[in-house]
Design a protein around this motif. Sequence first.
Motif, short mmCIF file in Angstrom:
data_model
loop_
_atom_site.label_atom_id
_atom_site.label_comp_id
_atom_site.label_asym_id
_atom_site.label_seq_id
_atom_site.Cartn_x
_atom_site.Cartn_y
_atom_site.Cartn_z
N LYS A 246 -6.41 55.81 -4.63
CA LYS A 246 -7.95 54.93 -3.93
C LYS A 246 -7.47 53.71 -4.37
O LYS A 246 -8.11 52.20 -3.76
N GLU A 247 -7.45 52.86 -5.61
CA GLU A 247 -7.57 51.75 -6.07
C GLU A 247 -6.24 51.25 -5.55
O GLU A 247 -6.16 49.24 -5.06
N ILE A 255 -2.07 52.84 -1.66
CA ILE A 255 -1.36 53.60 -0.82
C ILE A 255 -1.85 55.67 -1.09
O ILE A 255 -1.36 56.27 -0.64
N GLY A 256 -3.16 55.93 -1.50
CA GLY A 256 -3.68 57.01 -1.22
C GLY A 256 -3.88 57.33 0.43
O GLY A 256 -3.65 58.49 0.89
N MET A 257 -3.32 56.15 1.61
CA MET A 257 -3.73 56.19 2.93
C MET A 257 -2.21 57.08 3.38
O MET A 257 -1.98 57.10 4.70
N ALA A 260 2.40 61.25 2.69
CA ALA A 260 3.59 61.68 1.60
C ALA A 260 2.90 61.75 0.24
O ALA A 260 2.78 63.00 -0.43
N LEU A 261 1.96 60.67 0.47
CA LEU A 261 1.22 60.89 -1.17
C LEU A 261 -0.57 62.04 -1.14
O LEU A 261 -0.06 62.79 -2.12
N GLN A 262 -0.52 61.70 0.30
CA GLN A 262 -1.06 62.32 0.95
C GLN A 262 -0.84 63.98 0.70
O GLN A 262 -2.36 65.20 -0.46
N HIS A 263 0.05 64.25 0.94
CA HIS A 263 0.26 66.18 1.19
C HIS A 263 0.50 66.09 -0.23
O HIS A 263 0.24 67.39 -0.97
N ARG A 264 1.04 65.35 -1.05
CA ARG A 264 1.37 65.99 -2.90
C ARG A 264 0.21 66.38 -3.78
O ARG A 264 -0.33 66.85 -3.87
N ALA A 265 -0.94 65.49 -3.57
CA ALA A 265 -2.59 65.32 -4.00
C ALA A 265 -2.64 66.53 -3.37
O ALA A 265 -3.47 67.32 -4.55
#
Length: 360
Positions: A246-247, A255-257, A260-265
Amino acid sequence: MLADSARGFLDDAAPVSHLRGLRDAGKVHDPALWAQMAEMGWTGVLVPEEAGGADMGHAAAGILAGEMGKTLVCSPFIGTAVIAATALRQVANDRASAALRGIAEGKTIYALAVDEGPKHDPDAAQMEAVADGNGFRISGAKTFVCDGMSADRVLVLARTGEGLTLFDLPTDRDGITRSAMSLVDSRDAARITFDAVAATGDDVLGQVDDAMTVLRPALEAGQAALAAEMGGVAAGAFAMTVEYLKERKQFGVPIGMFQALQHRAAHLWCETEVTASAIAHAGRKLDEDPAQATLAVSLAKARATQTVTLAVQEGVQMHGGIGMTDAFDMGFYMKRARVAAEWLGDYGYHAAIVARLREI
């Protein structure tokens, strides 16, 4: 309510910075923190009320262990309040009752000495307790004894005649030598050698040649609590990672947008939730039907090992370079996960138990 109470206390008294401070000071145990846990009744979570405990059960012990895992608390909770307390409860005599009272009051710390090689395998213990008059002489060595340097007493598994026997010994008895082991997670562990240590019949916990009647329930209680702690470690690492997503900004956006990272999280969150269910089931099974809890306990420990490994690996990767530095706390989570994965049986050990029991 128990989780909320524990979280409020631990966030203030034992954040991750507390572990860092102990490590930097060369310490592995905080007696003041342990005393506070005793005042709150945590040390007596599995001690009967008549011995001064709260007797809240294994599910409650798992809740406490999970909350401790979130901030990587350094304490002898699992070895003393869970494993030793469960073992002593199997024995109905005045000495065991006195020992349980000492645990509940926070005055006695126990360590469990069962392993002799690189992997957890109590049934393969070879350390001998040779008959000597009305007692025994114990010789050999145990490794990876968690809380071994801080402990006042140690539960020792040794081979006697036709089977295995569990001894409850003070750590200052003649012939016992403790040497500190350096673990990556900076917690208390020792190698303990026994040089013809004298043991009497009163030192036997349970019956001679029948250690597993006492030890098996204690090990399973410890494995369930350790799985809960690992679940807490995974949750703590996940929370830290989400906050970073988020930061941290790239190209002007968090980068939380990035999908690819959203899927991993999201995948990691799903894994932690399923594992939390397995951990809760293990605690309930130990409370309701302990004789049939082995499958649930091993399933919880195996899943917790997989999940916490995923959590810390994803945490380090999604933090990028900073995740690899000692200045950042994520590395502490990875180190704790690595040690916890080995203690009381690794993934292969518990997966084999699950596979065997599912065939029956």
